[in-house]
Design an enzyme around this catalytic site. Structure first.
Site, PDB file in Angstrom:
ATOM      1  N   SER A 119       5.440   6.363   0.172  1.00 19.83           N
ATOM      2  CA  SER A 119       5.033   5.793   1.457  1.00 19.83           C
ATOM      3  C   SER A 119       3.822   4.902   1.243  1.00 19.83           C
ATOM      4  O   SER A 119       3.042   5.122   0.307  1.00 19.83           O
ATOM      5  CB  SER A 119       4.673   6.913   2.445  1.00 19.83           C
ATOM      6  OG  SER A 119       4.095   6.384   3.633  1.00 19.83           O
ATOM      7  N   TYR A 130       0.086  14.556   4.540  1.00 24.37           N
ATOM      8  CA  TYR A 130       1.140  13.590   4.222  1.00 24.37           C
ATOM      9  C   TYR A 130       0.643  12.565   3.206  1.00 24.37           C
ATOM     10  O   TYR A 130       1.326  12.286   2.210  1.00 24.37           O
ATOM     11  CB  TYR A 130       1.601  12.899   5.506  1.00 24.37           C
ATOM     12  CG  TYR A 130       2.770  11.964   5.317  1.00 24.37           C
ATOM     13  CD1 TYR A 130       4.052  12.479   5.137  1.00 24.37           C
ATOM     14  CD2 TYR A 130       2.604  10.585   5.328  1.00 24.37           C
ATOM     15  CE1 TYR A 130       5.147  11.625   4.976  1.00 24.37           C
ATOM     16  CE2 TYR A 130       3.684   9.736   5.164  1.00 24.37           C
ATOM     17  CZ  TYR A 130       4.951  10.259   4.997  1.00 24.37           C
ATOM     18  OH  TYR A 130       6.024   9.413   4.823  1.00 24.37           O
TER      19      TYR A 130
END
Length: 243
Positions: free
Chosen positions: A128, A141
């Site tokens: 990501s 995350y």
């Protein structure tokens, strides 16, 4: 195209969103595709699995090998996001995020390496842009995706003559999850326009665009590409905020 004719691929989280687009692209190019996730997948050969269970990744790989006799492509796509800052985050939520986003890919790679080595195959991890920067309240995350990027490089270095390992770092992609988030906004139309404007290309991304890059990285056309994190974000990370 039939770049994956006669090859077998495993895609985690392949039932929806980016994972589904990847599975469809690989299948369209000739691969026999297995998906692994909680619950069934009517479109592919599904393995129902909770990959946060540390015994599960090896079982998933063993199932693929028993059914297909080998493995050529591993795509670690399954992931989870927990919204909380460091002070507010519970340890169990931190642990769950890292188990799903980092430990499960590690264990899947570990279990799959013998078969991938034999096939001289490829691994593609779905990271990501939050492994490169951070949005608010995404501590676990961001940490997990940065770790996945690091794992990608380590596998490429340690096993470079045997398998290739790369990662894709998507930005805002129009998945069902993101669409639900937008539709929950007080003014979804305005929010969608604003989120498009932060990207130099003027729009958000499509799952099929992530799938196209994954398919190339997994193919022999990318035979000299390994240990890289490919940012796929419409130029978002390149754009500085206005002064």
């Amino acid at each position: 195209m039939s770049r994956f004719a006669g090859k077998t691929a495993l895609v985690t989280g392949g039932r929806s969103g980016i994972g589904q687009a990847i599975a469809r692209r690989l299948a369209a190019e000739g691969a026999r595709v297995f998906t692994a996730q909680r619950g069934p997948d009517p479109d592919f050969e599904a393995i129902e699995a909770d990959i946060t269970d540390t015994d599960c990744p090896a079982r998933v790989v063993s199932t693929v090998l028993a059914r297909a006799g080998g493995l050529d492509v591993l795509v670690n796509n399954a992931g989870v996001m927990q919204e909380a800052g460091v002070e507010a985050m519970r340890l169990e939520d931190w642990d769950r995020t890292l188990r799903m986003n980092l430990t499960a890919p590690f264990l899947l790679i570990k279990a799959a390496l013998p078969a991938l080595r034999q096939a001289r195959g490829a691994i593609v991890n779905i990271g990501s842009i939050e492994g490169l920067g951070s949005n608010p309240l995404h501590a676990a995350y961001c940490a997990s995706k940065a770790g996945l990027h690091g794992l990608t490089r380590a596998v490429a270095v340690d096993h470079g003559t045997e398998v290739r390992c790369n990662a894709v770092a998507p930005g805002w992609i129009d998945t069902e999850l993101n669409e639900a988030f937008v539709n929950a906004m007080p003014d979804p139309v305005a929010f969608r326009a604003n989120i498009g404007r932060i990207h130099p290309v003027g729009r958000t991304g499509r799952p099929e665009e992530v799938a196209a890059l994954v398919a190339w990285l997994a193919s022999e056309e990318a035979g000299f590409v390994s240990g890289q994190v490919w940012t796929l974000d419409g130029g978002r990370m390149a754009k500085l905020p206005l002064p």
